[in-house]
Motif scaffolding. Structure first.
Motif, PDB file in Angstrom:
ATOM      1  N   ILE A   1     -22.555 -26.340   0.308  1.00 24.96           N
ATOM      2  CA  ILE A   1     -22.758 -26.800  -1.115  1.00 24.96           C
ATOM      3  C   ILE A   1     -22.684 -25.651  -1.196  1.00 24.96           C
ATOM      4  O   ILE A   1     -24.039 -24.804  -1.792  1.00 24.96           O
ATOM      5  N   ARG A   2     -22.069 -24.707  -2.546  1.00 22.63           N
ATOM      6  CA  ARG A   2     -21.260 -23.766  -3.472  1.00 22.63           C
ATOM      7  C   ARG A   2     -22.683 -23.385  -4.531  1.00 22.63           C
ATOM      8  O   ARG A   2     -22.900 -24.455  -5.339  1.00 22.63           O
ATOM      9  N   ALA A   3     -23.272 -22.708  -4.910  1.00 16.46           N
ATOM     10  CA  ALA A   3     -23.611 -22.064  -6.225  1.00 16.46           C
ATOM     11  C   ALA A   3     -22.573 -23.056  -7.660  1.00 16.46           C
ATOM     12  O   ALA A   3     -23.566 -23.714  -8.153  1.00 16.46           O
TER      13      ALA A   3
ATOM     14  N   PHE B   1     -20.983 -22.510 -18.583  1.00 16.65           N
ATOM     15  CA  PHE B   1     -22.373 -23.432 -17.760  1.00 16.65           C
ATOM     16  C   PHE B   1     -23.870 -22.893 -19.093  1.00 16.65           C
ATOM     17  O   PHE B   1     -23.682 -23.728 -19.787  1.00 16.65           O
TER      18      PHE B   1
ATOM     19  N   LEU C   1     -22.588 -26.492  -7.863  1.00 13.74           N
ATOM     20  CA  LEU C   1     -24.503 -27.185  -7.857  1.00 13.74           C
ATOM     21  C   LEU C   1     -23.802 -27.235  -9.673  1.00 13.74           C
ATOM     22  O   LEU C   1     -24.963 -27.289 -10.459  1.00 13.74           O
ATOM     23  N   MET C   2     -23.730 -25.849 -10.288  1.00 16.90           N
ATOM     24  CA  MET C   2     -23.673 -25.712 -11.922  1.00 16.90           C
ATOM     25  C   MET C   2     -21.971 -27.354 -12.315  1.00 16.90           C
ATOM     26  O   MET C   2     -22.813 -27.545 -13.056  1.00 16.90           O
TER      27      MET C   2
ATOM     28  N   SER D   1     -24.402 -30.483 -12.247  1.00  9.86           N
ATOM     29  CA  SER D   1     -25.519 -30.410 -13.223  1.00  9.86           C
ATOM     30  C   SER D   1     -24.805 -30.819 -14.845  1.00  9.86           C
ATOM     31  O   SER D   1     -25.567 -31.036 -16.273  1.00  9.86           O
TER      32      SER D   1
END
Lengths: 423, 213
Positions: free
Chosen positions: A356-358, A36, A361-362, A365
């Protein structure tokens, strides 16, 4: 020896897969964070150049130009290609040369109906060799190399030649997909929007376009002669040419002029093409490794080349990451579905947005930046965003990354193994 | 000024990363907040029933009092499995916030509720059956999720069943004692009527076990 290397690479693949299979969620997150961050840096860097206003200098000189069309068994596209090439408006076209690289079909017969000079080669020796031979005989100051399945627009030369500055070795364009029909072509259409749209457009602002695309590029003949033409043993001579120009401190220009080209309609063709590209990428990255972090070559050395070089291992490792996660997911949910079915129960399908997991989310984005760059790419050539693009978009987001990474893995194996290179 | 560009890009990268992290942190906090709220009401209900039974002990036990407690149990007990499922999902989704303390509190409340329910039997002539379900928070335990669903289903069809949950991996004095007393070694397990069943029980078997009404 090569057999051993091939075997080692397979062993490496298996180890990578197993490591990701048993990896702790915390470490998975670390891996995702690293990827990321790398992506964020690249996106930030490109994003910053959005605001760079680099004025293109326009000169009034229109030097003489030779158009070279290398062709090999292209009876299906050659007529349309030549019609487009001959329709291009330019006052000083010296000549149009069609190099027939030992075709066994009607290519020559069709081409002879057009006012072009046909250079016939009895033996098929590849695109680079054809181009080199034609360049040797070319008289024009500029040389436009047009693939026999590419259809340049009428005003291409008048709109681009005045912008070729003295420091430039080549001028590149926005290659797009000609009338996509199959789902694979639709996918490639969206992919081409990225790789030939926003990225080279922004990259050209800091002179970091690495490739001189095979379908259509205008070269300066003096530059080609100085660097010794195309490398005839190179499988991706267009990437090699770009790196060679940079190495000799030539700039590569870019203009967002839409140049449609034919792309493989089916998976097998796509795979053959990509394996060639990616093997060429790996081979040439190793060949030109002195460019890596070498500030003699400005942003090419410190940004573009390292980014390309970083992307190869990242793509390959991520392939196994996604594969391992996917296998585990399918295994676990399959097991659970079997359990539920056995006891006649239904799993709860209740959705809570807080689930919703981290990492999701990455990913989200990352998706947003993807869409942002796609939007820039489309606006460059005023391409409309319609529902007809949706299948391609879905494919490029959900299928392409994995399939493409798979091609990289296979290319690495073939490159290690040292299998025969095929065009 | 070539290097300035790289510095700005790096700063931008760090900022974008922190923006993402703060969104993740916000989600974490929302999960924590929501679960804390649910847990607070669950704990207060536990305390309520506990004091009601204590009161029952002091007073002369009467069927009216018992009816009040039975109704309260019927209304509140349906939440346990739902809360547990949500807790597990939240715990898995969380990145920064720790669920540790909340989890223990939830498990402890559950056990208290179970004990109170058993205690009630001594004073009231109720026909309810207590089922203690021992799960594992390991996502690989696919049987645990099935068993949870089966218990939900049983409870919906049998009003006399009261289910309580316990995590096998959590180590607390009360939990350890219960595990030892009922000889629980694996998940999923069910403790009902003083007996331990260490496998997935289908709905019909549980219904027989608890003499479903």
């Amino acid at each position: 020896m090569r057999e051993m290397l091939g075997f080692t690479s397979i062993l490496g693949f298996i180890v990578a897969f197993l490591v990701f299979m048993v990896m702790d969620p915390a470490f998975q997150l670390v891996y995702i964070c690293i990827i990321f961050l790398v992506n964020l840096f690249i996106v930030s860097f490109y994003g910053l150049t959005l605001f760079d206003e680099k004025k293109m200098e326009r000169s009034n000189k229109l030097p003489t130009l030779t158009i070279i069309v290398p062709s090999y068994n292209s009876e299906k596209t050659i007529e349309k290609c030549l019609r487009h090439v001959l329709a291009m408006k330019y006052p000083h076209v010296h000549e149009v040369v069609l190099v027939d690289d030992g075709s066994t079909d009607r290519t020559r017969e069709i081409a002879s109906q057009f006012p072009v000079r046909i250079m016939h080669r009895k033996q098929n020796k590849g695109k680079a060799a054809s181009l080199n031979e034609a360049i040797k005989q070319a008289k024009g100051e500029l040389v436009a190399c047009v693939d026999s399945d590419t259809y340049p627009p009428e005003n291409l030369l008048m709109d681009s030649v005045p912008y070729i500055t003295p420091g430039m070795g080549a001028m590149t364009f926005y290659i797009t997909v000609e009338k996509p029909r199959t789902i694979w072509q639709r996918m490639q259409q969206m992919e081409y929007f990225f790789s030939f749209g926003a990225f080279p457009y922004l990259g050209a602002k800091f002179n970091a376009v690495l490739v001189t695309p095979g379908p259509l590029t205008i070269f300066k003949r003096s530059a080609l002669e100085k660097i010794g033409g195309f490398d005839e043993n190179n499988i991706t001579e267009d990437f090699e040419m770009g790196l060679k120009l940079h190495k000799s401190h030539y700039q590569i220009g870019y203009l967002p002029i839409n140049v449609p080209t034919e792309v493989p309609p089916h998976f097998s063709g796509l795979m053959r093409q990509r394996i060639r590209w990616y093997r060429g990428t790996m081979f040439n990255l190793a060949l030109y490794k002195e460019l890596l972090f070498n500030d003699k070559y400005a942003d090419v050395g410190t940004f573009s080349f390292p980014v390309t070089a970083t992307y190869v291992p990242i793509t390959i490792v991520s392939f196994f990451f996604v594969l391992a996660r996917g296998v585990r997911f399918v295994y676990e949910s399959g097991l659970q579905a079997a359990q539920f079915a056995m006891y006649g129960q239904m799993p709860s399908l209740a959705f809570d947005p807080l689930y919703i997991r981290a990492d999701a989310l990455m990913f989200l984005s990352f998706l947003l930046t993807y869409v942002f760059f796609l939007w820039i790419s489309l606006s460059l050539i005023k391409e409309k965003i319609g529902w007809d693009k949706l299948p391609g978009l879905l494919m490029v987001i959900f299928v392409y990354p994995f399939v493409n990474a798979g091609f990289y893995v296979y290319s690495l194996y073939k490159e290690m193994r040292g299998s025969d290179l095929q065009w | 000024m070539v290097n300035l560009k790289y510095a700005i890009a790096a700063i931008l990268m760090v900022n974008l990363f922190f923006i993402t992290l703060s969104v993740i942190d916000y989600m974490d906090m929302q999960r924590l907040l929501r679960f804390t709220n649910d847990l607070a009401s669950f704990s207060s209900e536990t305390a309520d029933l506990e004091s009601a039974v204590t009161l029952l002990r002091a007073e002369q036990p009467s069927s009216e009092y018992c009816a009040i407690i039975d109704t309260a149990y019927q209304q509140k007990i349906t939440k346990t499995n739902d809360l547990m499922e949500r807790m597990l999902a939240y715990e898995r989704a969380n990145m920064f916030a720790e669920f540790f303390a909340l989890k223990r509190q939830f498990l402890l409340s559950n056990i208290q509720l179970w004990q109170v329910s058993q205690m009630e039997k001594q004073y009231c002539a109720t026909n309810h059956t207590d089922v203690l379900y021992i799960y594992s928070s390991d996502p690989a335990c696919s049987e645990c999720q099935v068993q949870g669903k089966i218990l939900d289903f049983v409870r919906a069809s049998c009003p006399n069943v009261r289910t309580f949950v316990m995590d096998i991996k959590e180590s607390m004095a009360t939990l350890d004692m219960i595990k030892m007393k009922y000889n629980v070694t694996s998940a999923p397990s069910i403790v009902a009527g003083g007996k331990t069943y260490s496998k997935v029980l289908p709905a019909d078997e549980i219904k027989q076990l608890v003499s479903c009404q």
